[in-house]
Scaffold this motif. Sequence first.
Motif, PDB file in Angstrom:
ATOM      1  N   LEU A 107      35.082  46.190  37.410  1.00 37.36           N
ATOM      2  CA  LEU A 107      36.203  45.914  38.307  1.00 37.36           C
ATOM      3  C   LEU A 107      37.529  46.317  37.669  1.00 37.36           C
ATOM      4  CD1 LEU A 107      35.140  42.296  39.299  1.00 37.36           C
ATOM      5  CD2 LEU A 107      34.801  44.381  40.653  1.00 37.36           C
ATOM      6  N   HIS A 165      40.338  44.837  38.412  1.00 35.46           N
ATOM      7  CA  HIS A 165      41.101  43.604  38.220  1.00 35.46           C
ATOM      8  C   HIS A 165      40.196  42.421  38.509  1.00 35.46           C
ATOM      9  CE1 HIS A 165      41.380  43.273  42.604  1.00 35.46           C
ATOM     10  NE2 HIS A 165      41.684  44.553  42.594  1.00 35.46           N
ATOM     11  N   GLU A 166      40.606  41.260  38.038  1.00 37.15           N
ATOM     12  CA  GLU A 166      39.843  40.027  38.238  1.00 37.15           C
ATOM     13  C   GLU A 166      39.784  39.659  39.719  1.00 37.15           C
ATOM     14  OE1 GLU A 166      38.385  37.934  35.961  1.00 37.15           O
ATOM     15  OE2 GLU A 166      39.026  38.978  34.151  1.00 37.15           O
ATOM     16  N   THR A 215      35.821  43.534  33.370  1.00 41.69           N
ATOM     17  CA  THR A 215      37.213  43.921  33.616  1.00 41.69           C
ATOM     18  C   THR A 215      37.850  44.327  32.298  1.00 41.69           C
ATOM     19  OG1 THR A 215      37.905  41.603  33.429  1.00 41.69           O
ATOM     20  CG2 THR A 215      37.571  42.461  35.660  1.00 41.69           C
TER      21      THR A 215
END
Length: 187
Positions: A26, A28-29, A51
């Motif tokens: 990903l 971002h979180e 991430t």
Amino acid sequence: MEIPVFTVDAFSNLPFRGNPAAICPLMHELTDDLYQKIAAEMNLSETVFITSINPSDNFTTGSRFRLRWFTPTTEVNLCGHATLASAAVLFKHKENVNPKLVFETRSGDLAVTQRGEGYVMDFPLNPPTKQDANEFKDILKAAVGDHQIQDVYLCPITKKLLVRLSDSCERSVLASLKVDAACSSEK
């Protein structure tokens, strides 16, 4: 939102063998709720989310990443096969240029090094420290009854208690131990 998902069979070089994990790199979180819903949808023993630690890094050049593991019902503290599968995705599919990747996790840093066609992972040691048995007398009584205790150790990281009974203790005694839940819940 599109989320890439790789299904990797760890501990095998053949499809449909080994231990499967879903790997989601990903940018971002996400929210914990969304992580949990994705893991439930994947319905594998673990779904892992990778991430970047440093926003300027990417999956090709970064060497440190954050990892979180989810079963279909809960987040877990450690999952070896999903960590190895995460490294495989970064090395093989994202063509990461580093020989070693470090994953920051709830269990501490986990390093995976690429070695030929395989990967080597360093597990955290989490060594226990010796304790005074009197500090745990109620729980020890509930767990082992009146059997003689030789040593008690506690791992502050994992919160696991290790009890060593007397060396004269027979295996049959160990096999017949029954935890007295009423005694252990009193305190």
